[in-house]
Motif scaffolding. Structure first.
Motif, PDB file in Angstrom:
ATOM      1  N   PHE A 167      29.825  41.268  42.980  1.00  0.00           N
ATOM      2  CA  PHE A 167      30.327  39.912  43.178  1.00  0.00           C
ATOM      3  C   PHE A 167      29.310  39.211  44.066  1.00  0.00           C
ATOM      4  CE2 PHE A 167      34.919  39.444  41.907  1.00  0.00           C
ATOM      5  CZ  PHE A 167      35.016  40.637  41.231  1.00  0.00           C
ATOM      6  N   GLU A 168      28.796  38.082  43.586  1.00  0.00           N
ATOM      7  CA  GLU A 168      27.821  37.331  44.378  1.00  0.00           C
ATOM      8  C   GLU A 168      28.415  35.960  44.686  1.00  0.00           C
ATOM      9  OE1 GLU A 168      24.060  37.422  42.314  1.00  0.00           O
ATOM     10  OE2 GLU A 168      24.096  39.632  42.216  1.00  0.00           O
ATOM     11  N   SER A 169      28.938  35.815  45.879  1.00  0.00           N
ATOM     12  CA  SER A 169      29.655  34.591  46.291  1.00  0.00           C
ATOM     13  C   SER A 169      30.649  34.177  45.219  1.00  0.00           C
ATOM     14  CB  SER A 169      28.678  33.439  46.548  1.00  0.00           C
ATOM     15  OG  SER A 169      27.701  33.831  47.481  1.00  0.00           O
ATOM     16  N   ALA A 170      31.287  35.168  44.596  1.00  0.00           N
ATOM     17  CA  ALA A 170      32.181  34.881  43.469  1.00  0.00           C
ATOM     18  C   ALA A 170      33.597  34.612  43.955  1.00  0.00           C
ATOM     19  CB  ALA A 170      32.186  36.052  42.492  1.00  0.00           C
ATOM     20  N   GLY A 171      34.167  33.511  43.474  1.00  0.00           N
ATOM     21  CA  GLY A 171      35.534  33.158  43.805  1.00  0.00           C
ATOM     22  C   GLY A 171      36.204  32.545  42.588  1.00  0.00           C
ATOM     23  N   ALA A 172      37.544  32.493  42.622  1.00  0.00           N
ATOM     24  CA  ALA A 172      38.270  31.897  41.496  1.00  0.00           C
ATOM     25  C   ALA A 172      39.376  30.993  41.999  1.00  0.00           C
ATOM     26  CB  ALA A 172      38.863  32.995  40.606  1.00  0.00           C
ATOM     27  N   SER A 173      39.405  29.780  41.460  1.00  0.00           N
ATOM     28  CA  SER A 173      40.455  28.815  41.790  1.00  0.00           C
ATOM     29  C   SER A 173      41.138  28.387  40.514  1.00  0.00           C
ATOM     30  CB  SER A 173      39.857  27.577  42.455  1.00  0.00           C
ATOM     31  OG  SER A 173      39.239  27.939  43.664  1.00  0.00           O
ATOM     32  N   PHE A 174      42.415  28.066  40.650  1.00  0.00           N
ATOM     33  CA  PHE A 174      43.157  27.469  39.537  1.00  0.00           C
ATOM     34  C   PHE A 174      43.516  26.069  40.006  1.00  0.00           C
ATOM     35  CE2 PHE A 174      43.892  32.060  39.251  1.00  0.00           C
ATOM     36  CZ  PHE A 174      43.452  32.301  37.961  1.00  0.00           C
ATOM     37  N   GLY A 175      42.810  25.072  39.541  1.00  0.00           N
ATOM     38  CA  GLY A 175      43.008  23.722  40.068  1.00  0.00           C
ATOM     39  C   GLY A 175      42.711  23.742  41.556  1.00  0.00           C
ATOM     40  N   ALA A 176      43.661  23.254  42.354  1.00  0.00           N
ATOM     41  CA  ALA A 176      43.433  23.200  43.798  1.00  0.00           C
ATOM     42  C   ALA A 176      43.760  24.531  44.481  1.00  0.00           C
ATOM     43  CB  ALA A 176      44.292  22.094  44.407  1.00  0.00           C
ATOM     44  N   ARG A 177      44.405  25.448  43.725  1.00  0.00           N
ATOM     45  CA  ARG A 177      44.815  26.724  44.327  1.00  0.00           C
ATOM     46  C   ARG A 177      43.679  27.739  44.301  1.00  0.00           C
ATOM     47  NH1 ARG A 177      49.719  29.141  45.103  1.00  0.00           N
ATOM     48  NH2 ARG A 177      50.759  27.480  43.981  1.00  0.00           N
ATOM     49  N   VAL A 178      43.293  28.183  45.482  1.00  0.00           N
ATOM     50  CA  VAL A 178      42.237  29.197  45.557  1.00  0.00           C
ATOM     51  C   VAL A 178      42.900  30.573  45.462  1.00  0.00           C
ATOM     52  CG1 VAL A 178      40.348  30.145  46.930  1.00  0.00           C
ATOM     53  CG2 VAL A 178      40.863  27.686  47.039  1.00  0.00           C
ATOM     54  N   ALA A 179      42.664  31.292  44.362  1.00  0.00           N
ATOM     55  CA  ALA A 179      43.283  32.618  44.193  1.00  0.00           C
ATOM     56  C   ALA A 179      42.433  33.681  44.871  1.00  0.00           C
ATOM     57  CB  ALA A 179      43.463  32.932  42.712  1.00  0.00           C
ATOM     58  N   VAL A 180      41.106  33.567  44.720  1.00  0.00           N
ATOM     59  CA  VAL A 180      40.179  34.496  45.381  1.00  0.00           C
ATOM     60  C   VAL A 180      39.076  33.672  46.037  1.00  0.00           C
ATOM     61  CG1 VAL A 180      38.497  36.364  45.041  1.00  0.00           C
ATOM     62  CG2 VAL A 180      40.663  36.427  43.805  1.00  0.00           C
ATOM     63  N   GLU A 181      38.997  33.751  47.353  1.00  0.00           N
ATOM     64  CA  GLU A 181      37.936  33.051  48.101  1.00  0.00           C
ATOM     65  C   GLU A 181      36.595  33.697  47.753  1.00  0.00           C
ATOM     66  OE1 GLU A 181      38.287  30.741  50.674  1.00  0.00           O
ATOM     67  OE2 GLU A 181      40.385  30.891  51.302  1.00  0.00           O
ATOM     68  N   PRO A 182      35.511  32.913  47.727  1.00  0.00           N
ATOM     69  CA  PRO A 182      34.212  33.476  47.379  1.00  0.00           C
ATOM     70  C   PRO A 182      33.895  34.713  48.233  1.00  0.00           C
ATOM     71  CG  PRO A 182      34.060  31.111  47.529  1.00  0.00           C
ATOM     72  CD  PRO A 182      35.436  31.484  48.010  1.00  0.00           C
ATOM     73  N   LEU A 183      33.455  35.777  47.571  1.00  0.00           N
ATOM     74  CA  LEU A 183      33.116  36.998  48.293  1.00  0.00           C
ATOM     75  C   LEU A 183      31.906  37.660  47.645  1.00  0.00           C
ATOM     76  CD1 LEU A 183      34.277  39.754  46.617  1.00  0.00           C
ATOM     77  CD2 LEU A 183      36.399  38.624  47.186  1.00  0.00           C
ATOM     78  N   THR A 184      31.214  38.434  48.452  1.00  0.00           N
ATOM     79  CA  THR A 184      30.037  39.150  47.991  1.00  0.00           C
ATOM     80  C   THR A 184      30.247  40.624  48.278  1.00  0.00           C
ATOM     81  OG1 THR A 184      28.602  37.254  48.393  1.00  0.00           O
ATOM     82  CG2 THR A 184      27.538  39.426  48.328  1.00  0.00           C
ATOM     83  N   LEU A 185      30.191  41.436  47.236  1.00  0.00           N
ATOM     84  CA  LEU A 185      30.307  42.882  47.436  1.00  0.00           C
ATOM     85  C   LEU A 185      29.792  43.612  46.218  1.00  0.00           C
ATOM     86  CD1 LEU A 185      32.848  43.947  45.569  1.00  0.00           C
ATOM     87  CD2 LEU A 185      34.216  43.268  47.482  1.00  0.00           C
ATOM     88  N   SER A 186      29.557  44.895  46.404  1.00  0.00           N
ATOM     89  CA  SER A 186      29.088  45.727  45.312  1.00  0.00           C
ATOM     90  C   SER A 186      29.978  46.964  45.263  1.00  0.00           C
ATOM     91  CB  SER A 186      27.626  46.085  45.607  1.00  0.00           C
ATOM     92  OG  SER A 186      27.261  47.233  44.902  1.00  0.00           O
TER      93      SER A 186
END
Ligand SMILES: Nc1ncnc2c1ncn2[C@@H]1O[C@H](COP(=O)(O)OP(=O)(O)OP(=O)(O)O)[C@@H](O)[C@H]1O
Ligand SMILES: [Mg+2]
Length: 224
Positions: free
Chosen positions: A5-24
């Motif tokens: 994950f490289e600064s990867a995050g997921a939002s649904f409209g205004a709702r942030v489900a997963v804040e951007p994160l970086t990990l292997s």
């Protein structure tokens, strides 16, 4: 397995489900825990590309999930409600269904179906009607259908949810015996107790990334 994950995050409209994160993630066993709605399923869906990151990128075994139109074929996913992924009424047909359109002959498909049934000791389920199976049997049937496609990584979303002690033990033993890389999301903390790597999600953020004991202790603190 190689999940990045490289600064990867997921939002649904205004709702942030997963804040951007970086990990292997390279361990063969990874656990994911956290309260309801904390982002576990969304994070897992980002691994196989069912959910594309709305920021950053996710690279799985060298492939950027954003560049794949569908979910990655070699990242198997057992959903929180396995009945939602059984397509055909008879278990054997459902397992075979997932192998169609992949260039196998009928004989090859039959052989793969028999192999996976034998591997999970589930031959008895083959002729059964999926909607008549118990919860644990259904979990095993769903596992057969996904494993038949030879996934490199297997994601299990709450695989022991609603199971009795016997079926729970069956599913746990089955998971322990898998050669595949496994990512397990669970509220059943015993299931991931021995894992060297457990991600704790809290309110969409990766709160802890640690061996099971430490992540579970932190989870207990957060839960009260
Ligand atoms: N398709 C969607 N559209 C809108 N919001 C969504 C969608 N999927 C998830 N969410 C929201 O994102 C947040 C995280 O959901 P997610 O399903 O990832 O949680 P979870 O940790 O798996 O929870 P649970 O333990 O209840 O399964 C929740 O607030 C949820 O409502
Ligand atoms: Mg979930």
């Amino acid at each position: 397995m190689d999940i990045r994950f490289e600064s990867a995050g997921a939002s649904f409209g205004a709702r942030v489900a997963v804040e951007p994160l970086t990990l292997s993630l390279t361990e063969s066993r990874v656990g994911i825990i956290g309260l309801n709605g904390s982002g576990k399923t969304t994070f897992a869906r980002m691994i196989n590309g069912l959910t594309k990151p709305t920021t950053g990128k996710v690279i799985v075994n060298g492939r950027d999930t954003r560049e794949e139109k569908t979910a990655l074929a070699d990242v198997g996913f057992i959903f929180q409600l396995p009945q939602n992924q059984i397509i055909l009424p008879i278990v054997r047909d459902d397992i075979a269904f997932g192998l169609k359109g992949r260039g196998f002959t009928k004989a090859e498909i039959d052989r793969k179906v028999e192999l996976v049934l034998a591997r999970l000791n589930a031959e008895g389920l083959a002729p059964r009607r999926a909607h008549e199976l118990s919860g644990g049997e259904l979990q095993i049937a769903a596992l057969c259908s996904v494993l038949a496609t030879d996934p490199n990584i297997l994601i299990l979303d709450e695989p022991t949810n609603q199971l009795d002690l016997r079926n729970r033990a069956l599913v746990q033993k089955t998971i322990e015996g898998l050669e595949e890389n496994v990512v397990v999301i669970t509220h059943d903390l015993e299931l991931i107790a021995g894992f060297g790597r457990v991600l704790l999600f809290h309110e969409g953020r990766l709160a802890t990334d640690a061996p099971a004991e430490e992540a579970i202790a932190r989870y207990r603190e957060l839960a009260v």
